[in-house]
Design a protein around this motif. Sequence first.
Motif, PDB file in Angstrom:
ATOM      1  N   GLN A  95       0.825  -1.211   0.000  1.00 48.61           N
ATOM      2  CA  GLN A  95       0.000   0.000   0.000  1.00 48.61           C
ATOM      3  C   GLN A  95       0.857   1.258   0.000  1.00 48.61           C
ATOM      4  O   GLN A  95       0.546   2.233  -0.689  1.00 48.61           O
ATOM      5  CB  GLN A  95      -0.941  -0.011   1.213  1.00 48.61           C
ATOM      6  N   ALA A  96       1.957   1.238   0.735  1.00 44.05           N
ATOM      7  CA  ALA A  96       2.850   2.405   0.803  1.00 44.05           C
ATOM      8  C   ALA A  96       3.462   2.682  -0.568  1.00 44.05           C
ATOM      9  O   ALA A  96       3.553   3.843  -0.989  1.00 44.05           O
ATOM     10  CB  ALA A  96       3.940   2.178   1.851  1.00 44.05           C
ATOM     11  N   ARG A  97       3.864   1.648  -1.289  1.00 40.77           N
ATOM     12  CA  ARG A  97       4.457   1.842  -2.619  1.00 40.77           C
ATOM     13  C   ARG A  97       3.413   2.385  -3.599  1.00 40.77           C
ATOM     14  O   ARG A  97       3.719   3.254  -4.409  1.00 40.77           O
ATOM     15  CB  ARG A  97       5.049   0.533  -3.142  1.00 40.77           C
ATOM     16  N   VAL A  98       2.198   1.852  -3.530  1.00 37.06           N
ATOM     17  CA  VAL A  98       1.136   2.345  -4.417  1.00 37.06           C
ATOM     18  C   VAL A  98       0.824   3.802  -4.080  1.00 37.06           C
ATOM     19  O   VAL A  98       0.705   4.645  -4.979  1.00 37.06           O
ATOM     20  CB  VAL A  98      -0.129   1.453  -4.322  1.00 37.06           C
ATOM     21  N   ALA A  99       0.721   4.116  -2.792  1.00 34.37           N
ATOM     22  CA  ALA A  99       0.433   5.494  -2.365  1.00 34.37           C
ATOM     23  C   ALA A  99       1.532   6.456  -2.822  1.00 34.37           C
ATOM     24  O   ALA A  99       1.261   7.627  -3.108  1.00 34.37           O
ATOM     25  CB  ALA A  99       0.267   5.554  -0.850  1.00 34.37           C
ATOM     26  N   ALA A 100       2.754   5.962  -2.925  1.00 35.21           N
ATOM     27  CA  ALA A 100       3.883   6.795  -3.365  1.00 35.21           C
ATOM     28  C   ALA A 100       3.916   6.955  -4.886  1.00 35.21           C
ATOM     29  O   ALA A 100       4.800   7.614  -5.417  1.00 35.21           O
ATOM     30  CB  ALA A 100       5.194   6.181  -2.883  1.00 35.21           C
ATOM     31  N   GLY A 101       2.943   6.342  -5.580  1.00 34.94           N
ATOM     32  CA  GLY A 101       2.860   6.494  -7.026  1.00 34.94           C
ATOM     33  C   GLY A 101       3.805   5.594  -7.808  1.00 34.94           C
ATOM     34  O   GLY A 101       4.110   5.866  -8.965  1.00 34.94           O
TER      35      GLY A 101
END
Length: 166
Positions: A78-84
């Motif tokens: 989720q953190a990687r996706v949130a970081a674009g």
Amino acid sequence: MALAFTLPDTDGTPTSLHGDGAPAAVVVFTCNHCPYALAWHERIQDVARDYADRGVRVLQINANDAVKHPRDSLAAMQARVAAGEFASPYLHDETQEVARAWGAKTTPDVFVTDASGVVYRGAPDADHGDPSLNAAWLRAALDDVLAGRSVANPETKPVGCSIKWK
């Protein structure tokens, strides 16, 4: 091989293989920690962006055991996706059922499918350490599918870290 699947993305939204009628779909078994997956990551995102307007669906799946490898946890995804960092859905195969059904071996392990099934399996290109190769094998397979041709090079050796099985 049982191709059809539905897996949750990082927001929990169920996502299926050919749910949108795509002429081709790319399935990439990947993860957050493997140096090979990380080296090829941007090239795969570029493919997702470059082929989106041609109807190609790119699905990236993390099936690694997050208990043994916390960097592959849903929260880390989720953190990687949130970081674009992802240009297409990043799916969580917590049970590892899809990875087993597809015979995934490495991160990354790339599959190209069309209506007939898997038409390419292997690495994105010849060298994870050479970004200039630009996922050439993956792009060639997609170009063949989209042109209605048989894939000229249907299999290469997947190269990467092993899937971290439970």
